[in-house]
Design an enzyme around this catalytic site. Structure first.
Site, PDB file in Angstrom:
ATOM      1  CG  HIS A 112      -0.239   0.216   2.506  1.00 15.09           C
ATOM      2  ND1 HIS A 112       0.373  -0.815   3.160  1.00 15.09           N
ATOM      3  CD2 HIS A 112      -0.034   1.311   3.270  1.00 15.09           C
ATOM      4  CE1 HIS A 112       0.927  -0.372   4.278  1.00 15.09           C
ATOM      5  NE2 HIS A 112       0.703   0.930   4.367  1.00 15.09           N
TER       6      HIS A 112
HETATM    7  C1  UD1 Z   1      -1.396   5.228   6.735  1.00 14.81           C
HETATM    8  C2  UD1 Z   1      -0.018   5.554   7.287  1.00 14.81           C
HETATM    9  C3  UD1 Z   1       0.936   4.422   6.955  1.00 14.81           C
HETATM   10  C4  UD1 Z   1       0.403   3.084   7.405  1.00 14.81           C
HETATM   11  C5  UD1 Z   1      -0.991   2.882   6.826  1.00 14.81           C
HETATM   12  C6  UD1 Z   1      -1.608   1.591   7.285  1.00 14.81           C
HETATM   13  C7  UD1 Z   1       0.518   7.960   7.252  1.00 14.81           C
HETATM   14  C8  UD1 Z   1       1.403   8.964   6.615  1.00 14.81           C
HETATM   15  N1  UD1 Z   1       0.534   6.752   6.680  1.00 14.81           N
HETATM   16  O1  UD1 Z   1      -1.261   5.174   5.322  1.00 14.81           O
HETATM   17  O2  UD1 Z   1       2.164   4.646   7.602  1.00 14.81           O
HETATM   18  O3  UD1 Z   1       1.247   2.051   6.954  1.00 14.81           O
HETATM   19  O4  UD1 Z   1      -1.812   3.986   7.259  1.00 14.81           O
HETATM   20  O5  UD1 Z   1      -2.778   1.300   6.637  1.00 14.81           O
HETATM   21  O6  UD1 Z   1      -0.120   8.251   8.224  1.00 14.81           O
HETATM   22  N2  UD1 Z   1      -8.674   4.998   2.871  1.00 14.81           N
HETATM   23  C9  UD1 Z   1      -9.938   4.470   2.869  1.00 14.81           C
HETATM   24  N3  UD1 Z   1     -10.471   4.090   4.071  1.00 14.81           N
HETATM   25  C10 UD1 Z   1      -9.809   4.218   5.235  1.00 14.81           C
HETATM   26  C11 UD1 Z   1      -8.533   4.784   5.225  1.00 14.81           C
HETATM   27  C12 UD1 Z   1      -7.970   5.151   4.038  1.00 14.81           C
HETATM   28  O7  UD1 Z   1     -10.562   4.324   1.832  1.00 14.81           O
HETATM   29  O8  UD1 Z   1     -10.353   3.850   6.285  1.00 14.81           O
HETATM   30  C13 UD1 Z   1      -8.061   5.378   1.586  1.00 14.81           C
HETATM   31  C14 UD1 Z   1      -8.379   6.786   1.156  1.00 14.81           C
HETATM   32  O9  UD1 Z   1      -8.461   6.794  -0.238  1.00 14.81           O
HETATM   33  C15 UD1 Z   1      -7.145   7.556   1.593  1.00 14.81           C
HETATM   34  C16 UD1 Z   1      -6.057   6.523   1.382  1.00 14.81           C
HETATM   35  O10 UD1 Z   1      -6.656   5.279   1.714  1.00 14.81           O
HETATM   36  O11 UD1 Z   1      -6.954   8.715   0.886  1.00 14.81           O
HETATM   37  C17 UD1 Z   1      -4.843   6.748   2.227  1.00 14.81           C
HETATM   38  O12 UD1 Z   1      -5.172   6.835   3.607  1.00 14.81           O
HETATM   39  P1  UD1 Z   1      -4.207   7.620   4.611  1.00 14.81           P
HETATM   40  O13 UD1 Z   1      -4.730   7.549   5.986  1.00 14.81           O
HETATM   41  O14 UD1 Z   1      -3.894   8.952   4.058  1.00 14.81           O
HETATM   42  O15 UD1 Z   1      -2.841   6.819   4.531  1.00 14.81           O
HETATM   43  P2  UD1 Z   1      -2.522   5.261   4.380  1.00 14.81           P
HETATM   44  O16 UD1 Z   1      -2.015   5.005   3.023  1.00 14.81           O
HETATM   45  O17 UD1 Z   1      -3.619   4.396   4.888  1.00 14.81           O
END
Ligand code: UD1
Length: 362
Positions: A210
Site C-alpha cells: 500500500h
Molecule cells: C497510513 C499511514 C501508513 C500506514 C498505513 C496503514 C501515514 C502517513 N501513513 O497510510 O504509515 O502504513 O496507514 O494502513 O499516516 N482509505 C480508505 N479508508 C480508510 C482509510 C484510508 O478508503 O479507512 C483510503 C483513502 O483513499 C485515503 C487513502 O486510503 O486517501 C490513504 O489513507 P491515509 O490515511 O492517508 O494513509 P494510508 O495510506 O492508509
C-alpha cells in the site's frame, strides 16, 4: 493521584500498539482515555480491529478522514488542540509513525503536555517517506522515547536525544501478537481461500502492498502485479487489498487473473492467515516484525527499512523494486530454502507492562 493519560490513535497499525499499553495501565487503575482521530474510518481498517483487540470504544472520534498530508495533519491538530485544551491530560501517549502521531505530538508540545512516543527511535534514513518525517518530529518533541530495540536507542543518541529520556521497553506489536495468536488459528481463512488440504494448508504466498512508492505509479504497480501473476502459476497468491491500492488497481486498469484479491482483513483473520503462509510479500512495517516473530520468510518491496533488526536477525529481506528477484526468492522459499532467523530481545509479550512501569515511575 496517578497521572491522567491520553492515548491518540488514528490509523490501522496504531491499534495493535495501543492495546497492550491500555491493558497494562487499566490493570494498575491508571485514569486514561482514548482519542481516535478518524484518519482511518472504514470498519475493516478501524472499528472491527479495535473490537478484536478488546479495546473499549474510543472516548472521542475526531472524524478527520482522508486528505493531503497537510490537510490531514492540520485537521488533527485543530481538533486535538480543542480536545486537549478542554481535557488537559497529564501525559499524551502516541504510537508509531502515522500522520495522527505527529500531529497530536505537535499540539501537546505547544500546550506543555509531556509526550510519550511508543516505538521511538526507528529510522529508515529515507525522508521521501512521510513516516520518516513523522518519526523525526515526534521523537524530537517527546519526553519519553519508548524504544522497541537497541537500534532505536542508538539512532536517538546519534541525533542528540537526552539518554535519560530513552527507555528500551520492547515491541508492543508483538505483545498483541503473542496474546492473540491462540485466538487466530486461521482455519476459517484457509477454507475461505481454498487453501486447506487433508494434511495442513497448501503452501501459499500472502501479499500486502500500500505504500505510495509501490502503488501510486502505474508502471511500478503493473510490474509488481505482473510478478505476482507469474508467482500465482506456482502457488496461490492471496492479496488483501488496502483501499488506496484497490483504487489504483482499478484506476490504472491493471490486470489480475490469478492473484486472489480480497477486502482488507481485520487483525485476527490476517494473523490467522499469516501464520500459515509459506512466505509474505509486503511493504508494511508491522508485518516485517510479525513475520520475524513467526519465523516466516518476509520479502519486503522497499529499498530500506526502519526495522533493520528484522533483516539482521529476523526473516526479512529487502528487495527494493526488483520484481525478478521477488520471483526468484519466492521460488527459493517454495523449494524449502527460505531465510531463517530468530526473535529479537524484548519481543516477549511484556512491553506494555514495561511502558506502564515507566509512566508510573513519573
Ligand atoms: C497510513 C499511514 C501508513 C500506514 C498505513 C496503514 C501515514 C502517513 N501513513 O497510510 O504509515 O502504513 O496507514 O494502513 O499516516 N482509505 C480508505 N479508508 C480508510 C482509510 C484510508 O478508503 O479507512 C483510503 C483513502 O483513499 C485515503 C487513502 O486510503 O486517501 C490513504 O489513507 P491515509 O490515511 O492517508 O494513509 P494510508 O495510506 O492508509
Amino acid at each position: 493521584m496517578a497521572a491522567r493519560i491520553l492515548h491518540v490513535v488514528g490509523a490501522r497499525p496504531n491499534f495493535m500498539k495501543v492495546a497492550p499499553v491500555h491493558r497494562a495501565l487499566a490493570a494498575r487503575a491508571v485514569p486514561q482515555s482514548v482519542v481516535h482521530t478518524g484518519q482511518h474510518y472504514d470498519a475493516v481498517m478501524s472499528d472491527n480491529i479495535l473490537r478484536e483487540l478488546g479495546m473499549p470504544e474510543p472516548d472521542v472520534n475526531l472524524g478527520v478522514g482522508s486528505g493531503t498530508h497537510a490537510q490531514q495533519t492540520g485537521q488533527v491538530m485543530i481538533a486535538m488542540e480543542e480536545h486537549m485544551t478542554k481535557h488537559r491530560p497529564d501525559v499524551l501517549l502516541v504510537y508509531g509513525d502515522v500522520n495522527s502521531t505527529m500531529a497530536a505530538t505537535l499540539v501537546a508540545a505547544k500546550l506543555g503536555v509531556p509526550v510519550g512516543h511508543v516505538e521511538a527511535g526507528l529510522r529508515s534514513g529515507d525522508r521521501s517517506m512521510p513516516e520518516e518525517i513523522n518519526r523525526l518530529v515526534t521523537d524530537r518533541l517527546a519526553q519519553w522515547l519508548l524504544t522497541p530495540s537497541a537500534d532505536g536507542d542508538a539512532n536517538l543518541i546519534a541525533e542528540g536525544a537526552d539518554p535519560r529520556s530513552i527507555r528500551r521497553v520492547g515491541n508492543v506489536m508483538i505483545d498483541t501478537l503473542i496474546r492473540l495468536l491462540p485466538s487466530a488459528d486461521g482455519e476459517a481463512q484457509l477454507r475461505q481461500f481454498d487453501l486447506s488440504t487433508g494434511n495442513g494448508p497448501r503452501p501459499f504466498v500472502l501479499v500486502t502492498l500500500h505504500r505510495p512508492s509501490n502503488v501510486d505509479e502505474p508502471e511500478v504497480l503493473a510490474r509488481l502485479m505482473a510478478a505476482l501473476e507469474n508467482i500465482a502459476r506456482h502457488a496461490p497468491v492471496i492479496f488483501p487489498v488496502h483501499p488506496r491500492t484497490r483504487e489504483r488497481i482499478a484506476r490504472f486498469s491493471i490486470p489480475h487473473d490469478r492473484t486472489v484479491l480480497s477486502e482488507p482483513l481485520t487483525y485476527l483473520p490476517f494473523l490467522g492467515l499469516q501464520r500459515h503462509a509459506a512466505v509474505v510479500v509486503t511493504d508494511s512495517g508491522g508485518i516485517q516484525e510479525e513475520t520475524t516473530y513467526l519465523g516466516i520468510p518476509c520479502l519486503t518491496m522497499r529499498a530500506n527499512t526502519e526495522r533493520p533488526i528484522t533483516v539482521m536477525i529476523g526473516t526479512n529481506q529487502l528487495l527494493g523494486n526488483d520484481t525478478d528477484k521477488l520471483q526468484r526468492e519466492v521460488q527459493r522459499v517454495l523449494e524449502g530454502n527460505g531465510k531463517k532467523g530468530s526473535v529479537p530481545e524484548l519481543w516477549d509479550g511484556h512491553a506494555g507492562e514495561r511502558i506502564a512501569d515507566v509512566l508510573s515511575g513519573t
